[in-house]
Design an enzyme around this catalytic site. Structure first.
Site, PDB file in Angstrom:
ATOM      1  N   VAL A  12      41.301  39.666  34.617  1.00  0.00           N
ATOM      2  CA  VAL A  12      42.263  39.258  35.634  1.00  0.00           C
ATOM      3  C   VAL A  12      42.460  40.350  36.681  1.00  0.00           C
ATOM      4  CG1 VAL A  12      44.406  40.147  34.607  1.00  0.00           C
ATOM      5  CG2 VAL A  12      44.457  37.999  35.901  1.00  0.00           C
ATOM      6  N   SER A  13      41.940  41.541  36.423  1.00  0.00           N
ATOM      7  CA  SER A  13      42.131  42.690  37.303  1.00  0.00           C
ATOM      8  C   SER A  13      40.875  42.984  38.114  1.00  0.00           C
ATOM      9  CB  SER A  13      42.494  43.926  36.468  1.00  0.00           C
ATOM     10  OG  SER A  13      42.249  45.109  37.168  1.00  0.00           O
ATOM     11  N   PRO A  14      40.928  42.870  39.456  1.00  0.00           N
ATOM     12  CA  PRO A  14      39.742  43.192  40.257  1.00  0.00           C
ATOM     13  C   PRO A  14      39.356  44.663  40.139  1.00  0.00           C
ATOM     14  CG  PRO A  14      41.658  42.907  41.674  1.00  0.00           C
ATOM     15  CD  PRO A  14      42.058  42.472  40.303  1.00  0.00           C
TER      16      PRO A  14
END
EC number: 2.5.1.18
Length: 223
Positions: A12-14
């Site tokens: 979910v974290s770029p």
């Protein structure tokens, strides 16, 4: 020289995407220095709750700044197609549990599968929290029966607990976001690092040879 980098990531974290790309680009160089990399899937939502941190988009000032920082990071890490999906943020429990299962049962496919998740979510806009869409992504590397096994495992108590355990481990090591690293150097000393732009600090801590950022002087005008 020797050491170990334990890296806690969530799809979910770029910035987790950028970190994985960078570590994989440098995996062979790190191996030549006997530095091991261990990629550990965690639940970023649980880290935020457990640490009391809040996601950047919940604070207007951080949200406004992030569009500039994200654009710079995309350019630096050469992933220009990265864009925030319309459904962001997702509840990443299902894909993160599935990654833990893949790591345990199909280790040769683990990193490639994690990269697939990032690619499909951040470049192709696929909502990995939906089982049917996650199955399509998994089918790129796994047979139909194996995909079914991965999804079943991701919904089982055992692998739910494994994700909880990974997340708790990161919290005990001070995590307040992702990517989070726990690094051990050749002296046996250990320290935490955070973010996708602190690798030079990490290399220094590990005692590795590295080149600092150098500002080139302006070219002299020809007469």
């Amino acid at each position: 020289m020797s050491g170990k980098i334990t890296c806690y990531l969530d799809c979910v974290s770029p910035y987790s995407y950028f970190a994985l790309i960078y570590l994989e680009r440098n995996r062979e160089a790190l191996r030549s220095h006997n530095v091991e990399i261990d990629i550990v899937p965690v639940f970023l939502g649980g880290i935020n709750v457990g640490s009391g941190n809040k996601p950047p988009w919940t604070l207007p000032a951080k949200a406004d700044y992030s569009k500039f920082d994200s654009a710079r990071a995309k350019k630096y890490f050469a992933v220009q197609a990265v864009k925030t999906p319309s459904f962001f943020p997702i509840l990443s429990l299902l894909p993160q549990r599935s990654l833990i299962y893949v790591k345990a049962t199909h280790p040769d496919h683990f990193i490639a599968t994690f990269r697939d998740y990032f690619l499909e979510m951040w470049e192709n806009g696929i909502d990995l929290s939906k089982p049917e869409l996650l199955a399509k992504v998994l089918s790129k590397r796994f047979k139909e029966g194996e995909v079914r096994q991965v999804l079943e495992a991701a919904n089982s108590p055992e692998w739910k607990q494994n994700l909880n355990a990974n997340t708790e481990e990161a919290l005990k090591r001070g995590a307040f976001g992702c990517p989070w690293y726990w690094v051990r150097n050749s002296k046996g000393e250990e320290e935490p690092f955070f973010g996708s732009d602190r690798f030079h600090y990490m290399w220094e801590y590990l005692g590795l040879p590295w080149r600092d950022i150098e500002l080139a002087p302006a070219a002299k005008a020809k007469i």
